[in-house]
Write an enzyme that holds these catalytic residues in place. Structure first.
Site, mmCIF file in Angstrom:
data_model
loop_
_atom_site.group_PDB
_atom_site.id
_atom_site.type_symbol
_atom_site.label_atom_id
_atom_site.label_comp_id
_atom_site.label_asym_id
_atom_site.label_seq_id
_atom_site.Cartn_x
_atom_site.Cartn_y
_atom_site.Cartn_z
ATOM 1 C CB ILE A 11 110.095 -34.659 -42.140
ATOM 2 C CG1 ILE A 11 110.769 -33.818 -43.232
ATOM 3 C CG2 ILE A 11 109.893 -36.091 -42.649
ATOM 4 C CD1 ILE A 11 112.184 -34.239 -43.579
ATOM 5 C CG LEU A 33 106.945 -27.572 -28.977
ATOM 6 C CD1 LEU A 33 105.768 -27.027 -28.157
ATOM 7 C CD2 LEU A 33 106.499 -27.835 -30.417
ATOM 8 C CG PHE A 79 111.259 -37.412 -37.706
ATOM 9 C CD1 PHE A 79 111.359 -37.424 -39.091
ATOM 10 C CD2 PHE A 79 110.404 -38.321 -37.105
ATOM 11 C CE1 PHE A 79 110.630 -38.327 -39.849
ATOM 12 C CE2 PHE A 79 109.664 -39.224 -37.852
ATOM 13 C CZ PHE A 79 109.785 -39.229 -39.241
ATOM 14 C CB ALA A 81 117.762 -32.795 -36.372
ATOM 15 C CB THR A 132 120.381 -35.115 -44.422
ATOM 16 O OG1 THR A 132 120.671 -34.364 -45.584
ATOM 17 C CG2 THR A 132 121.554 -34.955 -43.464
ATOM 18 C CG ASP A 133 120.855 -35.497 -49.890
ATOM 19 O OD1 ASP A 133 120.768 -34.611 -49.004
ATOM 20 O OD2 ASP A 133 120.488 -35.314 -51.066
ATOM 21 C CD GLU A 134 122.073 -30.609 -46.675
ATOM 22 O OE1 GLU A 134 122.986 -29.902 -46.221
ATOM 23 O OE2 GLU A 134 120.926 -30.206 -46.878
ATOM 24 C CE1 TYR A 158 120.712 -30.913 -40.577
ATOM 25 C CE2 TYR A 158 121.292 -30.826 -42.911
ATOM 26 C CZ TYR A 158 120.494 -31.326 -41.880
ATOM 27 O OH TYR A 158 119.491 -32.227 -42.164
ATOM 28 C CB SER A 159 126.268 -31.996 -43.737
ATOM 29 O OG SER A 159 127.373 -31.171 -43.971
ATOM 30 C CE LYS A 162 120.304 -35.517 -39.469
ATOM 31 N NZ LYS A 162 119.185 -35.827 -38.543
ATOM 32 C CB VAL A 214 118.125 -17.378 -56.767
ATOM 33 C CG1 VAL A 214 118.906 -18.589 -57.244
ATOM 34 C CG2 VAL A 214 116.624 -17.569 -56.984
ATOM 35 C CG ASN A 257 119.066 -23.967 -55.300
ATOM 36 O OD1 ASN A 257 118.602 -25.086 -55.086
ATOM 37 N ND2 ASN A 257 120.008 -23.420 -54.544
HETATM 38 N N1 LIG Z 1 113.918 -31.166 -44.514
HETATM 39 C C1 LIG Z 1 114.643 -31.909 -45.329
HETATM 40 O O1 LIG Z 1 114.714 -31.641 -46.527
HETATM 41 C C2 LIG Z 1 115.360 -33.138 -44.796
HETATM 42 C C3 LIG Z 1 115.935 -34.003 -45.719
HETATM 43 C C4 LIG Z 1 116.569 -35.168 -45.239
HETATM 44 C C5 LIG Z 1 116.615 -35.427 -43.892
HETATM 45 N N2 LIG Z 1 116.060 -34.539 -43.009
HETATM 46 C C6 LIG Z 1 116.128 -34.864 -41.580
HETATM 47 O O2 LIG Z 1 114.800 -35.116 -41.159
HETATM 48 C C7 LIG Z 1 114.630 -34.695 -39.797
HETATM 49 C C8 LIG Z 1 113.462 -33.747 -39.704
HETATM 50 O O3 LIG Z 1 113.718 -32.617 -40.544
HETATM 51 P P1 LIG Z 1 112.670 -31.418 -40.664
HETATM 52 O O4 LIG Z 1 112.929 -30.742 -41.945
HETATM 53 O O5 LIG Z 1 111.332 -31.901 -40.329
HETATM 54 O O6 LIG Z 1 113.186 -30.477 -39.481
HETATM 55 P P2 LIG Z 1 112.482 -29.276 -38.725
HETATM 56 O O7 LIG Z 1 113.566 -28.312 -38.426
HETATM 57 O O8 LIG Z 1 111.265 -28.814 -39.460
HETATM 58 O O9 LIG Z 1 111.940 -29.944 -37.365
HETATM 59 C C9 LIG Z 1 112.802 -30.398 -36.362
HETATM 60 C C10 LIG Z 1 111.958 -30.667 -35.123
HETATM 61 O O10 LIG Z 1 112.812 -31.167 -34.091
HETATM 62 C C11 LIG Z 1 112.494 -30.495 -32.876
HETATM 63 N N3 LIG Z 1 113.695 -30.466 -32.030
HETATM 64 C C12 LIG Z 1 114.850 -29.774 -32.252
HETATM 65 N N4 LIG Z 1 115.724 -30.008 -31.263
HETATM 66 C C13 LIG Z 1 115.129 -30.904 -30.421
HETATM 67 C C14 LIG Z 1 115.555 -31.543 -29.230
HETATM 68 N N5 LIG Z 1 116.768 -31.315 -28.704
HETATM 69 N N6 LIG Z 1 114.705 -32.413 -28.638
HETATM 70 C C15 LIG Z 1 113.455 -32.632 -29.145
HETATM 71 N N7 LIG Z 1 113.013 -32.024 -30.258
HETATM 72 C C16 LIG Z 1 113.846 -31.173 -30.888
HETATM 73 C C17 LIG Z 1 112.039 -29.120 -33.297
HETATM 74 O O11 LIG Z 1 111.249 -28.481 -32.295
HETATM 75 C C18 LIG Z 1 111.258 -29.433 -34.577
HETATM 76 O O12 LIG Z 1 109.918 -29.722 -34.273
HETATM 77 C C19 LIG Z 1 115.958 -34.081 -39.382
HETATM 78 O O13 LIG Z 1 116.677 -35.038 -38.654
HETATM 79 C C20 LIG Z 1 116.656 -33.766 -40.690
HETATM 80 O O14 LIG Z 1 118.045 -33.819 -40.567
HETATM 81 C C21 LIG Z 1 115.440 -33.400 -43.438
#
Ligand SMILES: NC(=O)c1ccc[n+]([C@@H]2O[C@H](COP(=O)([O-])OP(=O)(O)OC[C@H]3O[C@@H](n4cnc5c(N)ncnc54)[C@H](O)[C@@H]3O)[C@@H](O)[C@H]2O)c1
Length: 353
Positions: A11, A33, A79, A81, A132-134, A158-159, A162, A214, A257
């Site tokens: 994202i 990374l 972002f 996480a 997240t909604d989780e 995870y949730s 968050k 699945v 799903n």
């Molecule tokens: N993917 C989804 O469906 C979704 C839905 C709702 C919310 N989110 C939230 O959106 C955010 C981004 O999600 P995503 O799917 O892009 O995740 P992702 O796992 O694709 O990317 C996470 C990024 O964070 C970086 N990262 C991890 N630990 C780090 C640290 N300690 N310091 C700096 N960088 C770090 C990673 O290298 C990676 O580039 C998250 O916070 C997630 O909880 C995701």
């Protein structure tokens, strides 16, 4: 300018690309990374002077303080996480480290920085936390979707991590007046998503002629949102969201799903004909504690900020499949090494060959 954390992930990278194309304001992008971060996601802005990539951890206070002092961003968008529920079951420690301790460090450094800003910069400053909604737990089949006042009830490491971060963000507003905003979004899909998550995993296996595993009976329900719509929501919350508020973001696209996988097979069949991909669907042992249903009530962000998703599930999924078909080199690069180790750990007894 703005400071984005985790902007090499799914994202975050989509957000950075959209931001530079649509807003144009410079971005410093701090990302550790991990396996999920991929500089290939940012190839289009490699030589763009408005984008500066910094490899580092959100928990590195010295580094973050230095970035804030040097660049004086008007906003931090967090972002960064650990994001995969299945990984959080196998190894929760990394989730606590980044999502809880890391977010805490980022908040704390931001607070110190914010307190020392001159009044005009202080009035503009925002800390936007992407969640997240989780965090809301699992819904019954007929229950109304999660709203901003739904009680938190996280069920996975995870949730829970968050949720802890969201509470810290809230507390930093109430205790220290840090101007925070939080978004809680449903499941995203779209280009550049690491193929451990449902849609890119199924795409990857489908074109490779492998089984489509699945979980359980395939009846777990999620709300799905195209990543570009999520990025647009974050932009409006940043510009017009009320400080201290949370905004739920969703696509009004609840699907089981199994429906998701069947729709993907249909769209893939249209774009890459020659095989009935549905025949590859297999059912594998469910994940422990698998939440049954998530649904989002996104009324507030629509009413207050005028946001609504532009893509339907079908149009967004068609665009996503097209992107993966046209970017096979991206998929090949991220599906080597570490990815294979992960797949064999997680699906050792399952159907992924
Ligand atoms: N993917 C989804 O469906 C979704 C839905 C709702 C919310 N989110 C939230 O959106 C955010 C981004 O999600 P995503 O799917 O892009 O995740 P992702 O796992 O694709 O990317 C996470 C990024 O964070 C970086 N990262 C991890 N630990 C780090 C640290 N300690 N310091 C700096 N960088 C770090 C990673 O290298 C990676 O580039 C998250 O916070 C997630 O909880 C995701």
């Amino acid at each position: 300018m703005i400071l984005v954390t985790g902007g090499a992930g799914f994202i975050g990278a989509n957000f950075v690309l959209d931001w530079l194309a649509q807003v144009g304001e410079p971005v410093v992008n701090l990302d550790r990374l991990t396996y999920a971060g991929n500089l290939g996601n940012l190839a289009a802005v490699k030589d763009d002077r408005r984008h500066q990539f910094v490899r580092g951890d959100i928990g590195d206070r010295g580094l973050v303080a230095n970035l804030l002092e040097t660049h004086r961003p008007r906003a931090i968008i967090n972002f960064a996480a650990e994001t995969h529920v299945d990984r959080s079951i196998h190894g929760p420690a990394a989730f606590i480290e980044t999502n809880v301790v890391g977010t805490f460090a980022l908040l704390d450094v931001a607070r110190t920085h914010f307190a020392a800003l001159p009044p005009i910069e202080r009035a503009q400053f925002r800390f936007l936390h992407v969640s997240t909604d989780e965090v809301f737990g699992s819904l019954g089949p007929d229950e109304a979707g999660f709203s901003e006042t739904t009680a938190y009830a996280p069920n996975s490491p995870y949730s829970a991590s968050k949720a802890a971060a969201d509470h810290l963000v809230r507390a930093y507003h109430h205790t220290y007046d840090l101007p925070v905003l939080t978004t809680n979004c449903s499941n995203n899909y779209g280009p550049r998503q690491f193929p451990e998550k449902l849609i890119p995993l199924m795409f990857h296996n489908a074109v490779a002629g492998k089984p489509l595993p699945v979980y359980g009976d395939g009846g777990n329900v999620r709300d799905w949102l195209f990543v570009g719509d999520h990025c647009a929501a974050i932009r409006v919350v940043l510009e017009r969201g009320r400080v201290g508020e949370t905004y739920n973001v969703g696509g009004s696209a609840e699907r089981t799903n199994l429906e998701v996988v069947e729709t993907l097979c249909r769209i893939l069949g249209e774009q890459k004909p020659g095989r009935d991909y549905r025949k590859q669907i297999t059912f594998v042992k469910d994940r422990p504690g698998h939440d049954r249903r998530y649904a989002i009530d996104a009324t507030k962000i629509g009413r207050e900020l005028g946001w609504a998703p532009r893509e339907t599930f079908d149009s967004g999924l068609a665009a996503t499949v097209r992107w993966y078909l046209e970017n096979s080199a991206w998929l090949a690069a991220v599906t080597s090494g570490e990815y294979h180790k992960w797949v064999s750990l997680n699906y050792a007894a399952g159907a992924v060959a």
